[in-house]
Every structure is written in structure tokens, then in C-alpha cells.
Write a protein that holds these residues in place. Structure first.
Motif, short mmCIF file in Angstrom:
data_model
loop_
_atom_site.label_atom_id
_atom_site.label_comp_id
_atom_site.label_asym_id
_atom_site.label_seq_id
_atom_site.Cartn_x
_atom_site.Cartn_y
_atom_site.Cartn_z
N TYR A 172 0.83 -1.21 0.00
CA TYR A 172 0.00 0.00 0.00
C TYR A 172 0.86 1.25 0.00
N ASN A 173 0.32 2.33 -0.54
CA ASN A 173 1.01 3.61 -0.66
C ASN A 173 0.54 4.52 0.46
N VAL A 174 1.31 4.61 1.53
CA VAL A 174 0.86 5.37 2.70
C VAL A 174 1.95 6.31 3.22
N ASP A 175 1.50 7.42 3.76
CA ASP A 175 2.32 8.33 4.56
C ASP A 175 1.71 8.37 5.97
N VAL A 176 2.50 8.88 6.90
CA VAL A 176 2.02 9.00 8.28
C VAL A 176 2.30 10.40 8.80
N VAL A 177 1.31 10.98 9.47
CA VAL A 177 1.53 12.17 10.30
C VAL A 177 1.47 11.69 11.74
N GLN A 178 2.60 11.75 12.41
CA GLN A 178 2.68 11.17 13.74
C GLN A 178 2.22 12.14 14.82
N ILE A 179 1.46 11.61 15.78
CA ILE A 179 1.06 12.35 16.97
C ILE A 179 1.61 11.63 18.19
N VAL A 180 1.56 12.30 19.34
CA VAL A 180 1.99 11.64 20.57
C VAL A 180 0.91 10.69 21.05
N LYS A 181 1.27 9.82 21.97
CA LYS A 181 0.35 8.82 22.49
C LYS A 181 -0.58 9.43 23.56
N GLN A 182 -1.50 8.62 24.02
CA GLN A 182 -2.37 9.04 25.12
C GLN A 182 -1.50 9.39 26.34
N TYR A 183 -1.98 10.34 27.12
CA TYR A 183 -1.30 10.83 28.34
C TYR A 183 -0.02 11.60 28.03
N GLU A 184 0.18 12.00 26.77
CA GLU A 184 1.40 12.74 26.41
C GLU A 184 1.09 14.14 25.89
N ASP A 185 -0.09 14.66 26.21
CA ASP A 185 -0.46 16.05 25.92
C ASP A 185 -0.51 16.33 24.41
N GLN A 186 -1.43 15.63 23.75
CA GLN A 186 -1.52 15.74 22.29
C GLN A 186 -1.78 17.17 21.82
N TYR A 187 -2.65 17.90 22.49
CA TYR A 187 -2.95 19.24 22.01
C TYR A 187 -1.70 20.12 22.02
N LYS A 188 -0.96 20.06 23.10
CA LYS A 188 0.23 20.90 23.24
C LYS A 188 1.36 20.46 22.32
N ARG A 189 1.51 19.15 22.14
CA ARG A 189 2.70 18.63 21.47
C ARG A 189 2.48 18.23 20.01
N SER A 190 1.23 18.05 19.59
CA SER A 190 1.00 17.57 18.22
C SER A 190 -0.01 18.38 17.42
N PHE A 191 -0.98 19.00 18.09
CA PHE A 191 -2.12 19.59 17.40
C PHE A 191 -1.72 20.61 16.34
#
Length: 276
Positions: A172-191
Motif C-alpha cells: 500500500y502507498n501510505v504516509d504518516v503524520v505522527q502524533i503523541v500517544k495518550q497521556y502525552e499532551d496531544q494538544y500541546k505537542r501535536s495539534f
């Protein structure tokens, strides 16, 4: 009440891909309902737990709900827990030997009250389990999400970047946009980065798969707003990385022995086949 089936969702997705039309599929499940209930009931203890787990900003609690509502009103499909109570789908359980607790059951029963309160004015309802149901191999003639991905360019928003190599190795032809895991402050660190990536690349892919918890609904809505197409795939990513299916599904679905990216119905699951 009409509940759209998985083939309806995937058929529309393919039509939107072929005609370059924006598309979004948004699910709330019980997680979204727990957040809505905590806000409405001023349940600070539950809210604190959810904010920590999902990495949501404490100063934007209501704004999150308002953004959900805004994007739900534009979505092609949103989920409805009504399927658990109308007899046309298997019941919502915690595990194959344990029922969900009374609090969760009450929230699922009150889903329409919560949707109305936050102006989720959209009646294109689908199954809350539609993400997992999209992996089913029902027949040779009925496509699943794996079939739709073939020969198409897909981007995945996920905290599990290993899925990229897994799917590339499977052809498959895929790319990834990585976010942090649960309990790792996704809004602050990835949003902020995810929003930037979406604004820059939403329409560069045939479609996106979003696996990003409570913030994922905002990503899904934004992808459509920016001209792209998206499926809320959720924990299917973990399943594709060889984690077990969620225990609530064990009675009804199992991994396809002929393709470990797919599922098949068990004998109990086949009872509901015509409604899936």
C-alpha cells in the motif's frame, strides 16, 4: 431511523475520490459521550481524567465541543449508538463475558440528548463500530477498506508510526503524520503540527485515515474543510499492527486467517450480517 451500512460509506468515499469531492466520516462512540456528559454534569473528576488521557486543553473545554458540532454538521456520516438498542446489531458489551457498566449504558441510551445539546444536526447515521466493520471480508464482491486502499495514496494520522512500514510492505502507498500517544499532551505537542500538515496536504491524498482520539474529530472535519477525504479508523491501526481486537468484539468478529489486515464474522456475528 436510517443507519447507513459500511458499503454505503465506502461506496460514497470511492465516488468522492473519483470525483474529487471532500468527504468525512466521524465517530464518537462512548468516549465522546463521556466527555459530553462530564461537561454537561460539571463532573470535574471525570473531566480531569479525560483531559489527561486525551491531551485536551483545559482552557478550551467548551470550544472542543463547539468544534465537534461545527464539523459534524458538515460530515457525510456520523455514528449513532442507537444500533445497540434496536435489535439490528449486536449488543454493546465490555468483554464477551461482561456487560458494560450502568453509567456507560445510560450515556449510550441518552446519545440523542447529548447530540441535540451540542447541535450535532446531522442524521446521516452509521454504526459506532463502522471502523472495525470496514475491515470485514463479507464476500468477494463487497469491498472493505483494505480494497479501497489498493492503488490509492493514503495518509494516516496516528501515534503508531510503525503502521507505515507494515502497510508499505503489504503493497500500500501510505504516509504518516505522527502524533503523541495518550497521556502525552496531544494538544500541546501535536495539534499545531497536524493542523499545519492538513492545511498543506489535505487534498494531496486520495483519502486519510484518522486515529487520534478526541482531537481526531477536529482533524477529520478540517481535512474535509480543506478539500480532502477522511475515515475515522480509530483502533483499527493497532489491530493492523497485530494487537488483538477489542474484547467487546470477540464474540462477533475475528481476524481473517487468510489476511491479517481483515476480519471475518463469527457465527454470532453472522446473525447481524444483513445490517452491517
Amino acid at each position: 431511523m436510517k443507519i447507513y451500512r459500511v458499503k454505503d460509506i465506502l461506496n460514497k468515499l470511492e465516488n468522492c475520490i473519483e470525483n474529487n469531492i471532500p468527504f468525512s466520516h466521524i465517530r464518537f462512540g462512548d468516549g465522546g459521550l463521556k466527555y459530553m456528559a462530564a461537561v454537561l454534569n460539571c463532573d470535574l473528576i471525570s473531566l480531569k481524567i479525560i483531559l489527561s488521557k486525551e491531551g485536551l486543553p483545559a482552557n478550551s473545554i467548551v470550544e472542543i465541543l463547539e468544534m465537534w458540532g461545527y464539523y459534524v454538521r458538515q460530515a457525510d456520516f456520523i455514528d449513532s449508538p442507537e444500533v445497540y438498542f434496536n435489535g439490528y446489531f449486536w449488543p454493546r458489551v465490555k468483554t464477551k463475558n461482561k456487560e458494560i457498566n450502568e453509567g456507560t449504558a445510560n450515556k449510550l441510551l441518552r446519545w440523542k440528548d447529548y447530540y441535540d445539546r451540542w447541535e450535532f444536526d446531522n442524521e446521516n447515521y452509521c454504526n459506532p463500530e463502522s471502523n472495525y466493520l470496514m475491515t470485514l471480508r463479507i464476500s468477494k464482491d463487497q469491498k472493505n477498506i483494505i480494497d479501497v486502499m489498493k492503488d490509492r495514496k493514503v495518509c494516516i494520522i496516528t501515534a503508531r508510526p510503525a503502521i507505515k512500514n507494515k502497510l508499505i510492505n503489504a503493497g500500500y502507498n501510505v504516509d504518516v503524520v505522527q502524533i503523541v500517544k495518550q497521556y502525552e499532551d496531544q494538544y500541546k505537542r501535536s495539534f499545531k503540527d497536524v493542523v499545519y500538515q492538513i492545511r498543506e496536504r489535505a487534498d494531496k491524498y486520495d483519502f486519510w485515515l484518522v486515529a487520534a482520539g478526541e482531537l481526531g474529530r477536529i482533524y477529520s472535519g478540517l481535512i474535509k474543510e480543506c478539500g480532502g477525504r477522511t475515515i475515522d479508523i480509530g483502533f483499527v491501526i493497532e489491530f493492523w499492527l497485530n494487537d488483538a481486537l477489542h474484547p467487546r468484539l470477540d464474540l462477533f468478529m475475528k481476524r481473517n486467517p487468510n489476511n491479517n489486515l481483515e476480519t471475518v464474522l463469527t457465527a454470532k456475528g453472522k446473525i447481524f450480517k444483513e445490517y452491517i
